[in-house]
Design an enzyme around this catalytic site. Structure first.
Site, PDB file in Angstrom:
ATOM      1  CB  CYS A 174     -26.872 -23.014 -28.357  1.00  0.00           C
ATOM      2  SG  CYS A 174     -28.308 -22.543 -29.365  1.00  0.00           S
ATOM      3  CG  ASP A 229     -30.773 -16.512 -21.970  1.00  0.00           C
ATOM      4  OD1 ASP A 229     -29.744 -16.206 -21.333  1.00  0.00           O
ATOM      5  OD2 ASP A 229     -30.838 -16.463 -23.212  1.00  0.00           O
TER       6      ASP A 229
END
Length: 222
Positions: free
Chosen positions: A10, A140
């Site tokens: 990412c 996360d």
């Protein structure tokens, strides 16, 4: 059969970094559409980057509390495969945007010290019930800012029944991802800062080493 953990790199901002990630074997590349992020790309720049993404590699767009028009503006230029909501979006907000643009979505679950395993299962169910476009949670670390934190959370908080359909993120690196995959057995892993030379600039050697470390876990775990 050995499970092949899927991999997303990412926060990509350069064509050469996408090319290196694809050559190393990534399954997905992530573009950040959050203006406050150092990895932010404009829709115009994202359109340029998307041209080097080959078939069968997913293109994921990360958004933080976007409006429907903001998502539509990106999709008018960029052929995103999946939306990733990383802010405070409710199940209803995610469902409405996904339905309007006809795209599947991931929802980030930001995990802190007070998070309980049951909380994650309830969180997942809320989004799954709200939309047929929901594809899963990205796990996360809870920090003050949005987006990648570079910090690890307590992996033992992840319910065993949730892990095989979740994306593990948060502080992953070449040094800990083999342990993470072997211990958690997630469907996929997601990394940004852990394979960077600078914010938004990927280090090809780190990307290659990270993917090799995930593959090592695939062959030794289970």
């Amino acid at each position: 059969m050995t499970h092949r953990t899927r991999i997303k790199i990412c926060g990509l901002t350069r064509e050469e970094d996408i090319g290196a990630a694809v050559a190393a074997g990534t399954d997905a590349v992530g573009l950040v559409f959050y203006p406050k992020s150092p990895r932010y790309v404009t829709p115009q720049r994202a359109a340029e980057l998307s041209r080097v993404v080959p078939p069968f590699v997913s293109l994921v767009g990360l958004f933080v509390n976007p409006t429907l028009e903001e998502v539509r503006e990106v999709l008018a230029r960029v052929p995103l495969t999946v939306l990733q909501f990383h802010g405070d979006e409710t199940p209803e907000q995610c469902a409405a945007i996904a339905a309007a643009v006809v795209r599947p979505f991931l929802r980030a679950a930001r995990i802190g010290s007070s998070t309980k395993p049951a909380d994650l299962l309830e969180y997942e169910q809320a989004y799954r019930s709200a939309s047929p476009f929901f594809t899963g949670l990205l796990l996360d670390t809870l920090v003050e800012e949005y987006g990648g934190s570079g910090k690890v959370f307590d992996w033992s908080l992840i319910p065993k029944e949730l892990a095989p359909r979740a994306v593990l993120s948060g502080g992953l690196s070449v040094h800990n991802v083999t342990e993470a995959v072997a211990g958690v057995r997630p469907y996929a892993v997601d990394i940004s800062s852990g394979v960077e030379a600078a914010k938004g600039i990927k280090d090809t050697a780190k990307v290659e080493a990270f993917i090799s470390a995930v593959r090592l876990a695939d062959t030794t775990s289970g």
